[in-house]
Design a protein around this motif. Structure first.
Motif, PDB file in Angstrom:
ATOM      1  N   GLN A 100      -8.826  -9.760  -1.571  1.00  0.00           N
ATOM      2  CA  GLN A 100      -7.639 -10.523  -1.945  1.00  0.00           C
ATOM      3  C   GLN A 100      -6.386  -9.940  -1.300  1.00  0.00           C
ATOM      4  OE1 GLN A 100      -7.375 -13.504  -3.753  1.00  0.00           O
ATOM      5  NE2 GLN A 100      -5.355 -13.325  -2.798  1.00  0.00           N
ATOM      6  N   LYS A 101      -6.305  -8.619  -1.236  1.00  0.00           N
ATOM      7  CA  LYS A 101      -5.155  -7.984  -0.585  1.00  0.00           C
ATOM      8  C   LYS A 101      -5.089  -8.356   0.891  1.00  0.00           C
ATOM      9  CE  LYS A 101      -4.669  -3.961  -3.622  1.00  0.00           C
ATOM     10  NZ  LYS A 101      -4.800  -2.475  -3.742  1.00  0.00           N
ATOM     11  N   ILE A 102      -6.233  -8.403   1.547  1.00  0.00           N
ATOM     12  CA  ILE A 102      -6.254  -8.816   2.949  1.00  0.00           C
ATOM     13  C   ILE A 102      -5.797 -10.265   3.064  1.00  0.00           C
ATOM     14  CG2 ILE A 102      -7.714  -9.259   4.949  1.00  0.00           C
ATOM     15  CD1 ILE A 102      -9.501  -6.961   4.016  1.00  0.00           C
ATOM     16  N   HIS A 103      -6.310 -11.110   2.195  1.00  0.00           N
ATOM     17  CA  HIS A 103      -5.981 -12.533   2.265  1.00  0.00           C
ATOM     18  C   HIS A 103      -4.489 -12.768   2.074  1.00  0.00           C
ATOM     19  CE1 HIS A 103      -5.664 -16.722   0.711  1.00  0.00           C
ATOM     20  NE2 HIS A 103      -6.504 -16.933   1.713  1.00  0.00           N
ATOM     21  N   SER A 104      -3.871 -12.032   1.179  1.00  0.00           N
ATOM     22  CA  SER A 104      -2.442 -12.215   0.898  1.00  0.00           C
ATOM     23  C   SER A 104      -1.549 -11.305   1.728  1.00  0.00           C
ATOM     24  CB  SER A 104      -2.173 -11.975  -0.591  1.00  0.00           C
ATOM     25  OG  SER A 104      -2.498 -10.646  -0.948  1.00  0.00           O
ATOM     26  N   GLN A 105      -2.162 -10.423   2.556  1.00  0.00           N
ATOM     27  CA  GLN A 105      -1.391  -9.454   3.344  1.00  0.00           C
ATOM     28  C   GLN A 105      -0.441  -8.664   2.442  1.00  0.00           C
ATOM     29  OE1 GLN A 105      -1.626  -9.147   7.282  1.00  0.00           O
ATOM     30  NE2 GLN A 105      -3.485  -9.464   6.092  1.00  0.00           N
ATOM     31  N   SER A 106      -0.991  -8.129   1.375  1.00  0.00           N
ATOM     32  CA  SER A 106      -0.191  -7.411   0.383  1.00  0.00           C
ATOM     33  C   SER A 106       0.471  -6.178   0.992  1.00  0.00           C
ATOM     34  CB  SER A 106      -1.083  -6.975  -0.785  1.00  0.00           C
ATOM     35  OG  SER A 106      -1.659  -8.089  -1.415  1.00  0.00           O
ATOM     36  N   PRO A 107       1.743  -5.953   0.691  1.00  0.00           N
ATOM     37  CA  PRO A 107       2.424  -4.752   1.182  1.00  0.00           C
ATOM     38  C   PRO A 107       1.973  -3.498   0.441  1.00  0.00           C
ATOM     39  CG  PRO A 107       3.899  -6.039  -0.203  1.00  0.00           C
ATOM     40  CD  PRO A 107       2.652  -6.850  -0.049  1.00  0.00           C
ATOM     41  N   VAL A 108       1.962  -2.379   1.144  1.00  0.00           N
ATOM     42  CA  VAL A 108       1.512  -1.101   0.598  1.00  0.00           C
ATOM     43  C   VAL A 108       2.587  -0.062   0.862  1.00  0.00           C
ATOM     44  CG1 VAL A 108      -0.232   0.733   0.779  1.00  0.00           C
ATOM     45  CG2 VAL A 108      -0.919  -1.663   0.943  1.00  0.00           C
ATOM     46  N   ARG A 109       2.845   0.817  -0.115  1.00  0.00           N
ATOM     47  CA  ARG A 109       3.804   1.907   0.061  1.00  0.00           C
ATOM     48  C   ARG A 109       3.120   3.160   0.593  1.00  0.00           C
ATOM     49  NH1 ARG A 109       8.695   0.926  -2.340  1.00  0.00           N
ATOM     50  NH2 ARG A 109       8.745  -0.769  -3.891  1.00  0.00           N
ATOM     51  N   GLY A 110       3.938   4.079   1.067  1.00  0.00           N
ATOM     52  CA  GLY A 110       3.435   5.383   1.461  1.00  0.00           C
ATOM     53  C   GLY A 110       2.785   5.420   2.817  1.00  0.00           C
ATOM     54  N   ARG A 111       3.191   4.539   3.716  1.00  0.00           N
ATOM     55  CA  ARG A 111       2.610   4.502   5.057  1.00  0.00           C
ATOM     56  C   ARG A 111       3.711   4.748   6.100  1.00  0.00           C
ATOM     57  NH1 ARG A 111      -2.411   1.905   4.597  1.00  0.00           N
ATOM     58  NH2 ARG A 111      -3.188   2.488   2.527  1.00  0.00           N
ATOM     59  N   TRP A 112       3.389   5.580   7.068  1.00  0.00           N
ATOM     60  CA  TRP A 112       4.323   5.797   8.162  1.00  0.00           C
ATOM     61  C   TRP A 112       4.546   4.482   8.917  1.00  0.00           C
ATOM     62  CZ3 TRP A 112       6.943  10.187   8.332  1.00  0.00           C
ATOM     63  CH2 TRP A 112       6.399  11.315   7.736  1.00  0.00           C
ATOM     64  N   PRO A 113       5.792   4.254   9.438  1.00  0.00           N
ATOM     65  CA  PRO A 113       6.891   5.210   9.575  1.00  0.00           C
ATOM     66  C   PRO A 113       7.856   5.239   8.391  1.00  0.00           C
ATOM     67  CG  PRO A 113       7.439   3.212  10.724  1.00  0.00           C
ATOM     68  CD  PRO A 113       6.056   3.009  10.175  1.00  0.00           C
ATOM     69  N   ASN A 114       7.656   4.388   7.378  1.00  0.00           N
ATOM     70  CA  ASN A 114       8.554   4.356   6.232  1.00  0.00           C
ATOM     71  C   ASN A 114       7.727   4.529   4.971  1.00  0.00           C
ATOM     72  OD1 ASN A 114      10.327   3.645   4.113  1.00  0.00           O
ATOM     73  ND2 ASN A 114      11.544   2.361   5.495  1.00  0.00           N
ATOM     74  N   LEU A 115       7.815   5.710   4.366  1.00  0.00           N
ATOM     75  CA  LEU A 115       6.984   6.014   3.198  1.00  0.00           C
ATOM     76  C   LEU A 115       7.511   5.368   1.927  1.00  0.00           C
ATOM     77  CD1 LEU A 115       6.283   9.807   3.872  1.00  0.00           C
ATOM     78  CD2 LEU A 115       4.884   7.815   4.489  1.00  0.00           C
ATOM     79  N   ILE A 116       8.751   4.874   1.966  1.00  0.00           N
ATOM     80  CA  ILE A 116       9.375   4.295   0.779  1.00  0.00           C
ATOM     81  C   ILE A 116       9.171   2.785   0.726  1.00  0.00           C
ATOM     82  CG2 ILE A 116      11.509   4.026  -0.510  1.00  0.00           C
ATOM     83  CD1 ILE A 116      10.486   6.911  -0.297  1.00  0.00           C
ATOM     84  N   ARG A 117       9.387   2.138   1.843  1.00  0.00           N
ATOM     85  CA  ARG A 117       9.318   0.680   1.891  1.00  0.00           C
ATOM     86  C   ARG A 117       7.877   0.211   2.020  1.00  0.00           C
ATOM     87  NH1 ARG A 117      12.468  -3.129   6.328  1.00  0.00           N
ATOM     88  NH2 ARG A 117      11.787  -5.155   5.481  1.00  0.00           N
ATOM     89  N   ALA A 118       7.479  -0.724   1.174  1.00  0.00           N
ATOM     90  CA  ALA A 118       6.127  -1.265   1.231  1.00  0.00           C
ATOM     91  C   ALA A 118       5.992  -2.209   2.422  1.00  0.00           C
ATOM     92  CB  ALA A 118       5.799  -2.004  -0.065  1.00  0.00           C
ATOM     93  N   SER A 119       4.839  -2.168   3.057  1.00  0.00           N
ATOM     94  CA  SER A 119       4.621  -3.003   4.235  1.00  0.00           C
ATOM     95  C   SER A 119       3.166  -3.444   4.301  1.00  0.00           C
ATOM     96  CB  SER A 119       4.978  -2.232   5.512  1.00  0.00           C
ATOM     97  OG  SER A 119       4.637  -2.981   6.675  1.00  0.00           O
ATOM     98  N   PRO A 120       2.926  -4.675   4.766  1.00  0.00           N
ATOM     99  CA  PRO A 120       1.551  -5.081   5.080  1.00  0.00           C
ATOM    100  C   PRO A 120       1.139  -4.427   6.389  1.00  0.00           C
ATOM    101  CG  PRO A 120       3.073  -6.810   5.706  1.00  0.00           C
ATOM    102  CD  PRO A 120       3.893  -5.746   5.042  1.00  0.00           C
ATOM    103  N   PRO A 121      -0.090  -4.573   6.821  1.00  0.00           N
ATOM    104  CA  PRO A 121      -0.477  -3.992   8.104  1.00  0.00           C
ATOM    105  C   PRO A 121       0.316  -4.616   9.250  1.00  0.00           C
ATOM    106  CG  PRO A 121      -2.190  -5.461   7.280  1.00  0.00           C
ATOM    107  CD  PRO A 121      -1.219  -5.273   6.175  1.00  0.00           C
ATOM    108  N   GLU A 122       0.617  -3.791  10.237  1.00  0.00           N
ATOM    109  CA  GLU A 122       1.295  -4.267  11.447  1.00  0.00           C
ATOM    110  C   GLU A 122       0.352  -4.045  12.622  1.00  0.00           C
ATOM    111  OE1 GLU A 122       5.301  -3.439  14.159  1.00  0.00           O
ATOM    112  OE2 GLU A 122       5.156  -2.657  12.113  1.00  0.00           O
ATOM    113  N   PHE A 123       0.114  -5.089  13.376  1.00  0.00           N
ATOM    114  CA  PHE A 123      -0.838  -5.043  14.487  1.00  0.00           C
ATOM    115  C   PHE A 123      -0.076  -4.798  15.783  1.00  0.00           C
ATOM    116  CE2 PHE A 123      -2.458  -7.534  11.056  1.00  0.00           C
ATOM    117  CZ  PHE A 123      -3.779  -7.125  10.934  1.00  0.00           C
TER     118      PHE A 123
END
Length: 262
Positions: A100-123
């Motif tokens: 479901q997270k993949i289907h909705s492209q859910s944003p996730v926190r704690g990922r470089w380059p911004n550990l604060i702002r949530a982001s979905p995967p960037e290709f």
């Protein structure tokens, strides 16, 4: 990166005598019709003229997920491989959540380059200067892509999924009718490595997006045990490790799409 027994189970192909909406072997109902609706919500960088190729492959990948999510919610009542790939009914919520997270492209926190702002995967498409553009990565994605038949990978602890040149040499999705895409089974074991499930762009992307959403809990080349790619190796994993191995999710989604009964 990417590729897929079923203790006590056997596999047979469900012969589909009538499939409506076939376009060049792809069912319009779960692939083609949703392309325009989904291509605008993906983060794609540095792909230039290849951007539309990535968009199409992502749309195909995401549009194959609703049926797999519904099937995952059935747990061991599924006839499309849930028991083979995930072993027990209690794994159903975890599997459905990842898909479901993949289907909705859910944003996730704690990922470089911004550990604060949530982001979905960037290709991102790997180039000779990618290492200069993404200096926070502690390796050169372009060089990593030069290894034999590496199509792409999730850059660990980051929001980036790197796509290599080899990715663009693969077809976006199967074109043969589903009734012609059976993996051979002998003595209750898959024959071959499982290429039918992995050498297409949409399944490659599903695999890497599972890596993204599992994060460091997922199996990889540096974990113990290491990630399992071959079908029989993936199915031989126990229930806990099955939930950590991206290939199991990839194989389950493909199994549902192909309408195999396991």
């Amino acid at each position: 990166m990417a590729i897929f027994l079923m203790a006590g189970n056997t596999i047979r192909c469900l012969l589909i005598l009538m499939i409506t909406g076939i376009v060049h072997g792809l069912p319009a109902s779960d692939d083609r019709l949703s392309l325009n609706a989904t291509t605008t919500r993906f983060l794609i960088s540095d792909c230039d003229s290849r951007t539309s190729i990535v968009q199409q492959a992502l749309a195909l990948a995401v549009s194959s997920l609703p049926d797999a999510i519904a099937d995952a919610q059935l747990g061991t009542a599924s006839t499309h491989g849930f028991t083979a790939f995930f072993k027990q009914r209690t794994s159903a919520p975890a599997v459905a959540t990842v898909l479901q997270k993949i289907h909705s492209q859910s944003p996730v926190r704690g990922r470089w380059p911004n550990l604060i702002r949530a982001s979905p995967p960037e290709f991102i498409c790997a180039k000779f200067d990618t290492v200069l553009r993404y200096k926070h990565l502690n390796f050169d994605p372009y060089l990593a892509c030069k290894r034999p038949k590496v199509y792409g990978f999730w850059a660990k602890r980051s929001r980036y999924i790197v796509l290599c040149d080899y990715f663009f040499e693969r077809p976006p999705a199967p074109t043969a009718p589903r009734s012609e895409t059976c993996i051979k089974v002998k003595d209750n074991s898959f024959q071959g490595f499982g290429n039918l499930l992995c050498l297409y762009q949409k399944y490659m992307l599903i695999h890497e997006m599972v890596h993204f959403y599992l994060g460091t809990k997922g199996l990889g080349w540096s974990t113990q045990p290491v990630e399992k790619y071959a079908l029989n190796d993936a199915v031989d994993l126990n229930a806990e490790l099955s939930l950590r191995n991206p290939q199991n999710y990839q194989a389950f989604v493909a199994s549902k799409w192909y309408q195999w009964t396991l």
